[in-house]
Design an enzyme around this catalytic site. Structure first.
Site, PDB file in Angstrom:
ATOM      1  N   TRP A   1      -2.873  -2.786  -1.640  1.00  8.59           N
ATOM      2  CA  TRP A   1      -2.614  -4.220  -1.792  1.00  8.59           C
ATOM      3  C   TRP A   1      -3.476  -4.866  -0.723  1.00  8.59           C
ATOM      4  O   TRP A   1      -3.213  -4.732   0.473  1.00  8.59           O
ATOM      5  CB  TRP A   1      -1.131  -4.531  -1.562  1.00  8.59           C
ATOM      6  CG  TRP A   1      -0.791  -5.965  -1.814  1.00  8.59           C
ATOM      7  CD1 TRP A   1      -0.512  -6.546  -3.014  1.00  8.59           C
ATOM      8  CD2 TRP A   1      -0.698  -7.007  -0.836  1.00  8.59           C
ATOM      9  NE1 TRP A   1      -0.249  -7.874  -2.854  1.00  8.59           N
ATOM     10  CE2 TRP A   1      -0.364  -8.193  -1.521  1.00  8.59           C
ATOM     11  CE3 TRP A   1      -0.887  -7.065   0.549  1.00  8.59           C
ATOM     12  CZ2 TRP A   1      -0.195  -9.415  -0.882  1.00  8.59           C
ATOM     13  CZ3 TRP A   1      -0.718  -8.290   1.186  1.00  8.59           C
ATOM     14  CH2 TRP A   1      -0.369  -9.444   0.471  1.00  8.59           C
TER      15      TRP A   1
ATOM     16  N   ASN B   1      -1.612   2.484   5.727  1.00  8.33           N
ATOM     17  CA  ASN B   1      -0.768   1.394   5.248  1.00  8.33           C
ATOM     18  C   ASN B   1      -0.370   0.592   6.481  1.00  8.33           C
ATOM     19  O   ASN B   1       0.100   1.173   7.457  1.00  8.33           O
ATOM     20  CB  ASN B   1       0.474   1.984   4.555  1.00  8.33           C
ATOM     21  CG  ASN B   1       1.526   0.940   4.242  1.00  8.33           C
ATOM     22  OD1 ASN B   1       1.227  -0.238   4.120  1.00  8.33           O
ATOM     23  ND2 ASN B   1       2.764   1.381   4.114  1.00  8.33           N
ATOM     24  N   GLY B   2      -0.593  -0.718   6.456  1.00  9.67           N
ATOM     25  CA  GLY B   2      -0.250  -1.552   7.608  1.00  9.67           C
ATOM     26  C   GLY B   2      -1.416  -2.457   7.963  1.00  9.67           C
ATOM     27  O   GLY B   2      -2.362  -2.613   7.185  1.00  9.67           O
TER      28      GLY B   2
ATOM     29  N   CYS C   1       0.845  -1.184   0.000  1.00  8.63           N
ATOM     30  CA  CYS C   1       0.000   0.000   0.000  1.00  8.63           C
ATOM     31  C   CYS C   1       0.889   1.245   0.000  1.00  8.63           C
ATOM     32  O   CYS C   1       1.956   1.266   0.615  1.00  8.63           O
ATOM     33  CB  CYS C   1      -0.939   0.084   1.192  1.00  8.63           C
ATOM     34  SG  CYS C   1      -2.037  -1.312   1.321  1.00  8.63           S
TER      35      CYS C   1
ATOM     36  N   ARG D   1       3.871  -0.524  -4.827  1.00  6.24           N
ATOM     37  CA  ARG D   1       3.589  -0.990  -3.466  1.00  6.24           C
ATOM     38  C   ARG D   1       2.264  -1.728  -3.361  1.00  6.24           C
ATOM     39  O   ARG D   1       1.932  -2.287  -2.307  1.00  6.24           O
ATOM     40  CB  ARG D   1       3.560   0.203  -2.503  1.00  6.24           C
ATOM     41  CG  ARG D   1       4.839   0.977  -2.446  1.00  6.24           C
ATOM     42  CD  ARG D   1       4.717   2.118  -1.476  1.00  6.24           C
ATOM     43  NE  ARG D   1       4.625   1.639  -0.122  1.00  6.24           N
ATOM     44  CZ  ARG D   1       5.663   1.396   0.673  1.00  6.24           C
ATOM     45  NH1 ARG D   1       6.870   1.617   0.227  1.00  6.24           N
ATOM     46  NH2 ARG D   1       5.494   0.952   1.886  1.00  6.24           N
TER      47      ARG D   1
ATOM     48  N   GLU E   1       6.865 -16.064 -10.596  1.00  6.82           N
ATOM     49  CA  GLU E   1       6.340 -14.775 -10.134  1.00  6.82           C
ATOM     50  C   GLU E   1       5.735 -13.949 -11.266  1.00  6.82           C
ATOM     51  O   GLU E   1       4.684 -13.350 -11.096  1.00  6.82           O
ATOM     52  CB  GLU E   1       7.512 -14.011  -9.497  1.00  6.82           C
ATOM     53  CG  GLU E   1       7.176 -12.667  -8.935  1.00  6.82           C
ATOM     54  CD  GLU E   1       8.389 -12.011  -8.269  1.00  6.82           C
ATOM     55  OE1 GLU E   1       9.532 -12.387  -8.603  1.00  6.82           O
ATOM     56  OE2 GLU E   1       8.190 -11.137  -7.428  1.00  6.82           O
TER      57      GLU E   1
ATOM     58  N   HIS F   1      14.970 -38.802  -6.373  1.00  5.50           N
ATOM     59  CA  HIS F   1      14.440 -39.264  -5.087  1.00  5.50           C
ATOM     60  C   HIS F   1      12.947 -38.960  -4.948  1.00  5.50           C
ATOM     61  O   HIS F   1      12.423 -38.909  -3.836  1.00  5.50           O
ATOM     62  CB  HIS F   1      15.248 -38.648  -3.931  1.00  5.50           C
ATOM     63  CG  HIS F   1      16.678 -39.090  -3.941  1.00  5.50           C
ATOM     64  ND1 HIS F   1      17.074 -40.370  -3.633  1.00  5.50           N
ATOM     65  CD2 HIS F   1      17.817 -38.431  -4.282  1.00  5.50           C
ATOM     66  CE1 HIS F   1      18.385 -40.481  -3.757  1.00  5.50           C
ATOM     67  NE2 HIS F   1      18.854 -39.310  -4.162  1.00  5.50           N
TER      68      HIS F   1
END
Ligand code: M6R
Length: 603
Positions: free
Chosen positions: A72, A98-99, A2, A27, A486, A502
């Site tokens: 975000w 933001n947070g 954000c 962001r 990504e 394996h």
């Protein structure tokens, strides 16, 4: 995660906010919004998707002050109701955040049972709480904000506006980045200096648990007790050209291309003209005193830690352990007697890494942050900092930071090894070898067209792929696969070549792409070639990336040979280009892959 902007005292407020948000889009980019006011009319404009949608909706809205946000999503999906800014019950207060507010449900239950909420975000609860304290409990705005801050737990950067005082922005921060930008007759707020560098290069830091009252002609910093804090401004060493794409279609390609320059910049920074190491002696001493180095990081930075591990151990004789920061924050293993923590982080803001640093500081463990962002949280809170000098990295996919981190660790390891009198370190001509690595990168970069063609043939519609390698090539395989998945959404695993048999080899069937990395030594190459035969016999479509000295006529991508300590730097370049072209050829947004953000400031 954000991005926040704010401006007060400028007739071009809408444009400043939207341009700022465009610069912060790295962001978070799933929705965005602005609140703008000219003192009489208030506009709240939100849009789902990119800032371009918001710009279109904002049209020619004018105002002198406002706040904005690019999101975000954490609490609630990307939608207009969940997009910031959020408003209090009556609409008097508007907030961007933001947070993550950890106790938001408890706050809702204890204080706001009779309030109506439009969306699901924690932020909406915060602004309702402030509104309640002013409008129901009759507190003045500053006291209400402070009271709310004393209740709110978690991470935040807040910017708050009041319709009754349209010439003030109140901001506060705890664990999330926020700066004040100082203009001529107007002031700004932003998560990153990049957002406002068009307007000013003069910024002011805010510390955790500080509150700032921003007006057109004044900025007052207070602690939560109300004591005024003196704060000097600083000049951000950022150039507008550093943050533009120039003629490049995507930042990622520009940043891949910048790597030779970054390597040379690191040589000039961390070595003098005679080739002597130029590293802060306190850092060298601290590493010397440690009996074990713990490199803690996330994503690409974590992979860079592995890529540098063996070189660091050989040059210093100090064991190195690599930890994934999101695990270590909660699940710290038994440490050695004299540990030193190295936080590797491009952004210097990664919350998972910070969580580890907080624990290290509490336990008095010396720490070094190696970061690209001066003044970032991890830089400020660690005992020491080394900078990557890579210039802003804006594409979500990290490229130049990875190679810069390995190179920076090489300078540190050589300086420590020399201080320890270690022959291996004294004889290792890092300046010369890194110059050769820079040339090797340049040579690979000149092969873009051929690499693009190979990608078109190998990965046209694949849903999955494997990168394999041994030793350092395995670590590069980890990074290569992260990069590919990504930005191209191809599921890809980076695998130790010898480990396939394996279990994982059962996934190999006709046409599965396997990209094999071969560098360093004949013995290792022979073994990896054996593993290539095993997958080819089961139908895999193989592409080989091989150092020149070990290459044969049938190999696909040849990388100029470099010193084995630096092979990860040169071997990763074709894999960055492979990821770039795979994403481009699928018509995806290379710089802004879905569900991601550049700086991950939530745990
Ligand atoms: O800023 P940091 O280096 O701390 O970021 C760590 C990861 O979030 C980052 O490397 C991420 O994995 C990249 N998007 C990978 O390209």
């Amino acid at each position: 995660m954000c991005g926040i902007v704010g401006v007060v005292g400028n007739d071009q407020a809408t444009d400043i906010l939207i341009q700022g948000l465009e610069k912060l889009e790295y962001r978070g980019y799933d929705s965005a919004g602005i609140y703008v006011t000219d003192g009489k009319t208030n506009h709240l404009i939100k849009a789902v998707g990119r800032i371009a949608e918001l710009r279109a909706k904002a049209g020619d809205t004018v105002g002198k002050a406002g706040i904005g946000h690019t999101r975000w999503a954490t609490h609630g999906p990307a939608s207009e109701v969940n997009a910031h800014p959020h408003q209090s019950q009556t609409g008097r207060f508007t907030l961007v955040h933001n947070g993550v507010i950890e106790n938001y449900l408890e706050i809702k239950k204890v204080y706001l049972t009779d309030h109506d909420f439009k969306g699901q975000t924690d932020t909406e609860i915060a602004v309702h709480l402030i509104g309640k304290f002013v409008e129901e409990d009759q507190l003045d705005v500053l006291s209400a904000f402070k009271k709310a801050l004393s209740i709110i737990e978690g991470s935040y950067a807040f910017a708050l506006m009041d319709t009754k005082d349209p010439e003030t922005i109140y901001v506060a921060k705890n664990k999330s980045p926020l700066l004040i930008g100082l203009g001529d007759g107007y002031n700004m707020v932003c998560s990153d200096a990049m957002a406002m560098i068009r307007e000013t290069n003069q910024f002011m830091e805010i510390h955790d648990k500080e509150l700032v009252i921003v007006k057109a002609n004044s900025v007052e910093v207070q602690d939560y007790e109300g004591y005024v804090q003196k704060r000097d401004s600083y000049i951000a060493e950022l150039d507008l050209s550093d943050i533009g794409k120039g003629t490049y279609p995507f930042y990622m390609l520009k940043e891949i291309d910048e790597q030779p320059t970054v390597m040379r910049k690191l040589i000039n920074t961390y070595a003098d003209a005679e080739g002597n190491m130029n590293i802060d002696s306190a850092i060298v001493k601290s590493v010397q005193e440690a009996d074990r180095i713990y490199i803690l990081a996330a994503g690409t930075s974590y992979n860079a830690g592995f890529a540098a591990k063996s070189m660091f151990e050989k040059l210093t004789d100090t064991p190195v352990e690599i930890g994934v920061a999101s695990e270590w924050g909660y699940n710290m293993p038994l440490l050695s007697e004299k540990p030193m923590f190295v936080l590797l982080s491009q952004s210097g803001e990664t919350a998972d890494s910070r969580q580890v640093l907080v624990k290290a500081n509490a336990a008095d463990i010396p720490s070094l942050t190696i970061t690209n962002v001066p003044g970032s949280t991890l830089s400020r809170e660690a005992t020491y900092t080394m900078l990557l000098h890579a210039g802003p990295e804006i594409a979500v996919a990290s490229t130049k930071a990875y190679t810069a981190q390995i190179a920076a660790l090489a300078f540190l390891a050589k300086a420590v090894g020399e201080a320890n009198g270690k022959k291996e370190a004294i004889e290792f001509d890092l300046v010369h070898e890194l110059s050769i690595a820079a040339q090797s990168i340049e040579s690979t970069l000149s092969e873009k067209e051929q690499i693009s063609e190979k990608v078109a043939k190998l990965l046209p519609t694949s849903r999955n792929a494997f990168y394999i390698g041994r030793g350092n090539d395995y670590y590069v395989a980890m990074e290569a696969s992260l990069k590919l998945k990504e930005i191209s959404y191809i599921q890809c695993e980076g695998f130790a070549a010898g480990e396939l048999k394996h279990g994982t080899i059962s996934l190999i069937e006709e046409g599965v792409p396997v990209l094999a990395l071969i560098s360093s030594s004949e013995a290792v190459a022979a073994h990896t070639r054996g593993n290539i035969q095993e997958v080819a016999a089961r139908g895999a479509s193989v592409l080989t990336i091989v150092e020149e000295d070990l290459a044969t006529d049938t190999d696909d991508i040849i990388v100029n040979t470099v010193h084995p300590y630096l092979a990860s730097i040169s071997m990763v370049i074709p894999t960055q280009l492979i990821a770039y072209f795979a994403s481009l050829q699928r018509g995806l947004d290379v710089d802004k892959p879905r569900n991601l953000a550049k700086a991950v400031t939530v745990e």
